[in-house]
Design a protein around this motif. Structure first.
Motif, PDB file in Angstrom:
ATOM      1  N   GLU A   1      -2.429  -0.857   9.131  1.00  0.00           N
ATOM      2  CA  GLU A   1      -2.330  -0.156   7.860  1.00  0.00           C
ATOM      3  C   GLU A   1      -3.593  -0.688   6.958  1.00  0.00           C
ATOM      4  OE1 GLU A   1       2.465  -0.837   7.346  1.00  0.00           O
ATOM      5  OE2 GLU A   1       1.467  -2.448   6.931  1.00  0.00           O
ATOM      6  N   GLY A   2      -3.980  -1.866   7.254  1.00  0.00           N
ATOM      7  CA  GLY A   2      -5.177  -2.523   6.477  1.00  0.00           C
ATOM      8  C   GLY A   2      -6.519  -1.532   6.771  1.00  0.00           C
TER       9      GLY A   2
ATOM     10  N   ALA B   1      -1.494   5.030  -2.754  1.00  0.00           N
ATOM     11  CA  ALA B   1      -1.051   4.175  -1.314  1.00  0.00           C
ATOM     12  C   ALA B   1       0.155   3.449  -1.769  1.00  0.00           C
ATOM     13  CB  ALA B   1      -1.968   3.149  -0.584  1.00  0.00           C
ATOM     14  N   ILE B   2       1.211   3.668  -0.894  1.00  0.00           N
ATOM     15  CA  ILE B   2       2.439   2.714  -1.219  1.00  0.00           C
ATOM     16  C   ILE B   2       3.109   2.112   0.275  1.00  0.00           C
ATOM     17  CG2 ILE B   2       4.980   2.972  -1.958  1.00  0.00           C
ATOM     18  CD1 ILE B   2       4.231   5.709  -2.885  1.00  0.00           C
TER      19      ILE B   2
ATOM     20  N   ASP C   1      -1.705  10.356   4.879  1.00  0.00           N
ATOM     21  CA  ASP C   1      -1.831   9.409   5.844  1.00  0.00           C
ATOM     22  C   ASP C   1      -0.546   8.790   5.949  1.00  0.00           C
ATOM     23  OD1 ASP C   1      -2.854   8.500   8.077  1.00  0.00           O
ATOM     24  OD2 ASP C   1      -4.373   7.355   7.330  1.00  0.00           O
ATOM     25  N   SER C   2       0.005   8.348   7.059  1.00  0.00           N
ATOM     26  CA  SER C   2       1.011   7.656   7.270  1.00  0.00           C
ATOM     27  C   SER C   2       0.746   6.585   8.549  1.00  0.00           C
ATOM     28  CB  SER C   2       2.285   8.564   7.686  1.00  0.00           C
ATOM     29  OG  SER C   2       3.321   7.735   7.870  1.00  0.00           O
ATOM     30  N   VAL C   3       0.740   5.491   8.226  1.00  0.00           N
ATOM     31  CA  VAL C   3       0.577   4.200   9.251  1.00  0.00           C
ATOM     32  C   VAL C   3       1.796   3.122   8.926  1.00  0.00           C
ATOM     33  CG1 VAL C   3      -0.893   2.673  10.281  1.00  0.00           C
ATOM     34  CG2 VAL C   3      -1.875   4.630   9.138  1.00  0.00           C
TER      35      VAL C   3
END
Ligand code: SAH
Ligand code: MG
Length: 202
Positions: free
Chosen positions: A18-19, A159-160, A191-193
């Protein structure tokens, strides 16, 4: 991309992947505008986000009252006794500053030690990238979204963190904010992580 410090030594709640997604989005975003983080705690996300901003020559305003969310208070699940402030509360600001110094980010990350919505009242510039990871009650998460989302410039990013599609995996406030942002028609997913979602302001 390597970081200027051992990120595992920084207390916090962010998966390294995520970072990296935060870092890369911040580094490649083509805008001269500043970035804002709501909820820095001891600075784990701020290191990734800040390194990306530093590469792009952008300032990052890191907003946190540093008194912890509900789950960090004494007796709660995420309480860390080493952050106790001696009068029943917690203080993450000293740890946060030490992290920023160690990560050579003091030229880029500007700490703002106050409530997110109070700072929002005073903030009038368009924002290139906003990361919401503050209070996770529905009221707190919605207040952050309402106060800040309208400040993101066109082509900018929202970003959430802690978006859990299944309620068994975690609290639903950030997921509610995420769904609201998509349903508004103002944002599309980029984007999705893990539990991180990065949306683009249309
Ligand atoms: N992003 C961090 C984790 C943040 S934890 C990481 O990567 O590790 C959530 C943080 O939000 C806490 O430090 C808490 O003090 C802060 N917070 C909660 N509600 C807030 C509010 N209304 N205004 C400012 N900060 C808030
Ligand atoms: Mg989080």
């Amino acid at each position: 991309m390597s970081l200027p410090i051992d990120i595992d030594s920084v207390k916090g709640f962010l998966h390294p992947e995520e970072g990296q997604a935060l870092l890369e989005s911040a580094a490649t975003l083509d805008s001269p505008r500043p970035a804002v983080e709501i909820g820095s705690y001891c600075g784990k996300s701020t290191v990734y986000f800040g390194v990306g901003c530093q590469q792009a020559g952008r300032k990052l305003f890191a907003v946190d009252h540093h008194q912890g969310s509900e789950e960090h208070q004494a007796g709660e699940f995420f309480h860390d006794t080493s952050l106790a402030d001696g009068s029943g509360g917690i203080n993450s600001f000293d740890a946060f500053r030490a992290t920023m110094r160690a990560a050579l980010l003091t030229d880029t990350v500007l700490p703002v030690v106050t409530e997110s919505v109070i700072f929002a009242d005073a903030w009038t510039l368009p924002v290139a990238m906003l990361f919401i990871d503050g209070g996770h009650s529905l009221a707190a998460a919605m207040a952050d979204y309402r106060a800040w989302a309208g400040k993101i410039e066109q082509g900018g990013l929202l970003a959430i963190h802690d978006v859990f599609p299944n309620a068994e995996d975690g609290g639903q406030a950030p997921a509610t904010v995420y769904r609201l942002a998509i349903a508004s028609g103002l944002f599309k997913e980029r984007d999705s992580v893990h539990s991180l979602r990065i949306l683009e302001r249309l």
